[in-house]
Design a protein around this motif. Structure first.
Motif, PDB file in Angstrom:
ATOM      1  N   ALA A 152       2.496   8.278   9.499  1.00 55.87           N
ATOM      2  CA  ALA A 152       2.753   8.028   7.887  1.00 55.87           C
ATOM      3  C   ALA A 152       1.926   6.814   7.273  1.00 55.87           C
ATOM      4  O   ALA A 152       1.206   6.776   6.844  1.00 55.87           O
ATOM      5  N   MET A 153       2.498   5.733   8.659  1.00 62.29           N
ATOM      6  CA  MET A 153       1.525   4.478   8.121  1.00 62.29           C
ATOM      7  C   MET A 153       0.210   4.319   8.720  1.00 62.29           C
ATOM      8  O   MET A 153      -0.349   3.418   7.936  1.00 62.29           O
ATOM      9  N   GLU A 154      -0.092   5.442   9.418  1.00 62.23           N
ATOM     10  CA  GLU A 154      -1.520   5.384   9.293  1.00 62.23           C
ATOM     11  C   GLU A 154      -2.291   5.197   7.755  1.00 62.23           C
ATOM     12  O   GLU A 154      -3.239   5.837   8.211  1.00 62.23           O
ATOM     13  N   THR A 155      -1.401   6.594   7.544  1.00 61.24           N
ATOM     14  CA  THR A 155      -2.282   6.586   6.302  1.00 61.24           C
ATOM     15  C   THR A 155      -1.932   5.662   4.891  1.00 61.24           C
ATOM     16  O   THR A 155      -2.972   6.442   3.927  1.00 61.24           O
ATOM     17  N   LEU A 156      -1.367   5.041   5.467  1.00 57.66           N
ATOM     18  CA  LEU A 156      -1.562   3.673   4.082  1.00 57.66           C
ATOM     19  C   LEU A 156      -2.568   3.206   4.067  1.00 57.66           C
ATOM     20  O   LEU A 156      -3.262   2.976   4.481  1.00 57.66           O
ATOM     21  N   SER A 157      -2.364   2.806   2.648  1.00 63.68           N
ATOM     22  CA  SER A 157      -3.885   1.831   2.825  1.00 63.68           C
ATOM     23  C   SER A 157      -4.320   0.345   3.788  1.00 63.68           C
ATOM     24  O   SER A 157      -3.513  -0.274   3.503  1.00 63.68           O
ATOM     25  N   PRO A 158      -5.439   0.063   3.767  1.00 62.23           N
ATOM     26  CA  PRO A 158      -5.101  -1.474   4.083  1.00 62.23           C
ATOM     27  C   PRO A 158      -4.320  -2.539   3.520  1.00 62.23           C
ATOM     28  O   PRO A 158      -3.242  -2.869   3.615  1.00 62.23           O
ATOM     29  N   GLU A 159      -4.780  -2.093   2.402  1.00 64.01           N
ATOM     30  CA  GLU A 159      -3.413  -2.948   1.106  1.00 64.01           C
ATOM     31  C   GLU A 159      -2.148  -2.873   1.394  1.00 64.01           C
ATOM     32  O   GLU A 159      -1.413  -4.130   1.680  1.00 64.01           O
ATOM     33  N   GLN A 160      -1.671  -2.073   1.342  1.00 68.91           N
ATOM     34  CA  GLN A 160      -0.357  -1.369   2.360  1.00 68.91           C
ATOM     35  C   GLN A 160       0.155  -2.161   2.449  1.00 68.91           C
ATOM     36  O   GLN A 160       0.609  -2.337   3.074  1.00 68.91           O
ATOM     37  N   ALA A 161      -0.830  -1.861   3.826  1.00 63.92           N
ATOM     38  CA  ALA A 161      -0.210  -1.840   5.489  1.00 63.92           C
ATOM     39  C   ALA A 161      -0.049  -3.238   5.590  1.00 63.92           C
ATOM     40  O   ALA A 161       0.392  -3.551   6.149  1.00 63.92           O
ATOM     41  N   ASP A 162      -1.386  -3.807   4.926  1.00 61.08           N
ATOM     42  CA  ASP A 162      -0.662  -5.371   4.938  1.00 61.08           C
ATOM     43  C   ASP A 162       0.210  -5.917   4.178  1.00 61.08           C
ATOM     44  O   ASP A 162       0.746  -6.929   4.677  1.00 61.08           O
ATOM     45  N   GLY A 186       4.994  -8.330  -8.712  1.00 65.33           N
ATOM     46  CA  GLY A 186       5.326  -6.920  -9.265  1.00 65.33           C
ATOM     47  C   GLY A 186       4.418  -6.385  -8.131  1.00 65.33           C
ATOM     48  O   GLY A 186       4.759  -5.392  -7.692  1.00 65.33           O
ATOM     49  N   THR A 187       2.633  -7.053  -7.703  1.00 72.20           N
ATOM     50  CA  THR A 187       2.263  -5.833  -7.417  1.00 72.20           C
ATOM     51  C   THR A 187       2.526  -6.327  -6.027  1.00 72.20           C
ATOM     52  O   THR A 187       2.439  -5.079  -5.003  1.00 72.20           O
ATOM     53  N   VAL A 188       2.812  -7.560  -4.830  1.00 71.94           N
ATOM     54  CA  VAL A 188       3.541  -7.055  -3.806  1.00 71.94           C
ATOM     55  C   VAL A 188       4.758  -6.076  -3.616  1.00 71.94           C
ATOM     56  O   VAL A 188       4.636  -4.677  -2.963  1.00 71.94           O
ATOM     57  N   LYS A 189       5.880  -5.876  -4.517  1.00 71.18           N
ATOM     58  CA  LYS A 189       6.594  -5.625  -4.724  1.00 71.18           C
ATOM     59  C   LYS A 189       6.006  -3.809  -5.127  1.00 71.18           C
ATOM     60  O   LYS A 189       6.829  -2.887  -4.174  1.00 71.18           O
ATOM     61  N   SER A 190       5.111  -3.630  -5.714  1.00 66.58           N
ATOM     62  CA  SER A 190       4.995  -1.920  -6.068  1.00 66.58           C
ATOM     63  C   SER A 190       3.825  -1.565  -5.092  1.00 66.58           C
ATOM     64  O   SER A 190       4.146   0.108  -4.615  1.00 66.58           O
ATOM     65  N   ARG A 191       3.417  -2.321  -4.245  1.00 69.64           N
ATOM     66  CA  ARG A 191       2.477  -1.918  -2.993  1.00 69.64           C
ATOM     67  C   ARG A 191       3.728  -1.409  -1.874  1.00 69.64           C
ATOM     68  O   ARG A 191       3.457  -0.698  -1.677  1.00 69.64           O
ATOM     69  N   LEU A 192       4.308  -2.222  -1.593  1.00 70.35           N
ATOM     70  CA  LEU A 192       5.719  -1.960  -1.343  1.00 70.35           C
ATOM     71  C   LEU A 192       6.277  -0.994  -1.293  1.00 70.35           C
ATOM     72  O   LEU A 192       6.795  -0.048  -0.057  1.00 70.35           O
ATOM     73  N   ARG A 193       7.228  -0.912  -2.804  1.00 67.37           N
ATOM     74  CA  ARG A 193       7.245   0.400  -2.932  1.00 67.37           C
ATOM     75  C   ARG A 193       6.581   1.823  -2.620  1.00 67.37           C
ATOM     76  O   ARG A 193       7.167   2.544  -2.256  1.00 67.37           O
ATOM     77  N   LEU A 194       5.095   1.954  -2.637  1.00 68.17           N
ATOM     78  CA  LEU A 194       4.789   3.069  -2.373  1.00 68.17           C
ATOM     79  C   LEU A 194       4.244   2.941  -1.200  1.00 68.17           C
ATOM     80  O   LEU A 194       4.296   5.009  -0.932  1.00 68.17           O
ATOM     81  N   ALA A 195       4.309   1.634  -0.377  1.00 71.77           N
ATOM     82  CA  ALA A 195       4.221   1.700   1.496  1.00 71.77           C
ATOM     83  C   ALA A 195       5.833   3.252   2.105  1.00 71.77           C
ATOM     84  O   ALA A 195       5.796   3.698   2.310  1.00 71.77           O
ATOM     85  N   MET A 196       6.952   2.399   1.060  1.00 65.74           N
ATOM     86  CA  MET A 196       8.207   2.612   1.616  1.00 65.74           C
ATOM     87  C   MET A 196       8.442   4.488   0.975  1.00 65.74           C
ATOM     88  O   MET A 196       9.150   5.156   2.227  1.00 65.74           O
TER      89      MET A 196
ATOM     90  N   THR B   8      11.717  -1.608  -1.795  1.00 68.24           N
ATOM     91  CA  THR B   8      11.330  -2.600  -1.157  1.00 68.24           C
ATOM     92  C   THR B   8      12.751  -3.707  -0.849  1.00 68.24           C
ATOM     93  O   THR B   8      12.640  -4.553  -0.088  1.00 68.24           O
ATOM     94  N   THR B   9      14.533  -3.862  -1.410  1.00 68.55           N
ATOM     95  CA  THR B   9      15.059  -4.320  -0.950  1.00 68.55           C
ATOM     96  C   THR B   9      15.479  -4.202   0.636  1.00 68.55           C
ATOM     97  O   THR B   9      15.798  -4.380   1.470  1.00 68.55           O
ATOM     98  N   LEU B  10      16.090  -2.307   1.153  1.00 68.02           N
ATOM     99  CA  LEU B  10      16.164  -1.938   2.386  1.00 68.02           C
ATOM    100  C   LEU B  10      14.984  -2.108   3.076  1.00 68.02           C
ATOM    101  O   LEU B  10      15.442  -2.685   4.280  1.00 68.02           O
ATOM    102  N   ALA B  11      13.689  -2.454   2.426  1.00 64.34           N
ATOM    103  CA  ALA B  11      12.664  -2.668   3.518  1.00 64.34           C
ATOM    104  C   ALA B  11      12.369  -4.660   4.117  1.00 64.34           C
ATOM    105  O   ALA B  11      12.566  -4.564   4.801  1.00 64.34           O
ATOM    106  N   ALA B  12      13.163  -5.461   3.167  1.00 62.73           N
ATOM    107  CA  ALA B  12      13.406  -6.450   3.030  1.00 62.73           C
ATOM    108  C   ALA B  12      14.818  -6.056   4.355  1.00 62.73           C
ATOM    109  O   ALA B  12      14.462  -7.301   4.946  1.00 62.73           O
ATOM    110  N   TYR B  13      15.746  -5.584   4.424  1.00 64.76           N
ATOM    111  CA  TYR B  13      16.520  -5.678   4.309  1.00 64.76           C
ATOM    112  C   TYR B  13      16.931  -5.448   6.341  1.00 64.76           C
ATOM    113  O   TYR B  13      17.525  -5.907   7.496  1.00 64.76           O
TER     114      TYR B  13
END
Ligand SMILES: [Zn+2]
Lengths: 207, 203
Positions: A152-162, A186-196, B8-13
């Motif tokens: 799944a990590m392989e499918t992340l965009s470079p920005e998300q992976a970063d 906000g962008t950092v968090k939304s990219r992270l959220r999308l990746a998760m 995001t909170t779980l990832a940070a944890y």
């Protein structure tokens, strides 16, 4: 400005999508068996193999998190010492070898960080209280999970992976990325959220 | 249980980037939430994968020998921690200050964490409401016992409330019994009741 100064920048600059995809191969070439050998008969040969593989990577991880070369070296050694001492607690049905070693280093880093700032406080490691018996049907799930997480990590965009990598290794990651790269929080968090979310979807049907 | 931490909170944890007191609030939720425990395990597996893929750094020539020598030394037994009765295991061994009455049917017991994040146990009497207040920064709350309402939502034992940034609210504790929560917060501003915030957060 703190010691972590340009770390986010350096960290993100050092990652290229090519290198990222290239390393996505086998998840565990027998490291779990080596940890079990250490647990069962204090196998120094097995430990040496683990050490040569993980200690240099732990050092890289800790340096990217802002530790000096010296501090990273010490924490990497400390982590490997705990790998030896806690080998009996390693349960391959719960976590893969590198995941288990990652969590040991993570907890040590939290401890070291606290000692630096607040030498007189002691908080317990909350994850220790979460130990629970493993069900038989989770055995396959763990191995399968590691393979799928990798895929799944392989499918992340470079920005998300970063952003994911920065989130795991930087101290105060969200604020650091915002400061260093000018990506709004906000962008950092939304990219992270999308990746998760992507990762989570890949694991949806696992136990 | 219907309210969970964000991804995001779980990832940070899982990555070790959440301030410790906030980590304790998350751990309290995880204790009662198998779904989030699975998600955390996944996030930790992401960490393992990332570690696996890092380029190796040069380490000291004698590092392995040093560590092998240290494995031969006896390990000092861990000091047994003083356990608190009645709290979920993740909070069991934490050190808390004394209970302090805040008036309004509320009492507060600060966590001794030394962190810039204020944290502690907040207990409210049935039917009481917290003064209307607003937030700056992040606040995590996990209900340990009892329940409360906030607007249209109801929060019961195990639920985790995550508040980020500018936000005003006024939780009201259900009449059925007292409500005990563990809270970690970067900043609370009370409107109307001057001094409450100071008493709540600065002991
Ligand atoms: Zn949950």
């Amino acid at each position: 400005m703190n010691a972590f100064g340009t770390l986010a920048g350096r960290w993100l600059a050092s990652s290229s999508p090519g290198a990222w995809a290239q390393v996505m191969t086998t998840p565990d070439p027998g490291f779990a068996a080596l940890i079990l050998a250490v647990a069962e008969h204090a196998d120094r040969e097995a430990f040496s193999i683990l050490f040569r593989h993980f200690a240099p990577r732990l050092k890289t991880m800790l340096m990217r998190g802002g530790a000096s070369g010296q501090a990273a070296e010490e924490l990497a050694q400390e982590t490997m010492l705990l790998v030896w001492r806690k080998a009996g607690q390693f349960d391959p049905e719960k976590a893969g070898a590198s995941t288990w070693i990652f969590t040991i280093a993570r907890n040590l880093r939290i401890d070291a960080f606290r000692r630096e700032r607040h030498p007189d406080t002691l908080l317990p490691d909350p994850s220790e209280a979460l130990e629970e018996p493993v069900r038989a049907d989770q055995v396959l799930a763990t191995a399968e999970r590691d393979v799928r997480v990798r895929a799944a990590m392989e499918t992340l965009s470079p920005e998300q992976a970063d952003v994911v990598r920065a989130a795991y290794f930087l101290d105060q990651p969200h604020a650091e990325i915002e400061k260093q790269l000018g990506i709004p929080l906000g962008t950092v968090k939304s990219r992270l959220r999308l990746a998760m979310t992507k990762l989570r979807a890949a694991l949806e049907d696992l136990a | 249980m219907r309210h969970h931490p964000t991804e995001t909170t779980l990832a940070a944890y899982a990555g070790g980037a959440l301030p410790e007191p906030m980590g304790l609030v998350v751990a309290t939720h995880l204790f009662g939430c198998p779904a989030c425990r699975r998600l955390t395990a996944m996030a930790e597996a992401v960490g393992g994968t990332l570690l696996e893929d890092l380029p190796p750094a040069a380490i000291d020539d004698d590092a392995l020998a040093l560590v092998l020598a240290r494995t031969e030394r006896p390990v000092a037994p861990a000091k047994p921690s003083r356990l608190q009765g009645g709290l979920p295991p993740p909070l069991n061994a934490c050190s808390f200050g004394p209970w302090r009455r805040l008036g309004l049917g509320l009492r507060w017991r600060a966590l001794n964490s030394g962190s810039h994040v204020q944290a502690g146990l907040l207990e409210g009497a049935p039917g009481k409401s917290l003064p209307r207040h607003s937030h700056a920064g992040m606040e995590l709350t996990c209900v340990i016992a009892g329940s409360f309402r906030d607007g249209h939502e109801r929060y019961v034992a195990g639920d985790l409330v995550e508040i980020e940034g500018e936000h005003r609210h006024q939780p009201i504790i259900d009449a059925s019994g007292p409500c005990l929560c563990i809270i970690a917060t970067e900043g609370v501003k009370f409107s109307g009741l001057l001094g409450f915030a100071q008493r709540l957060l600065t002991d």
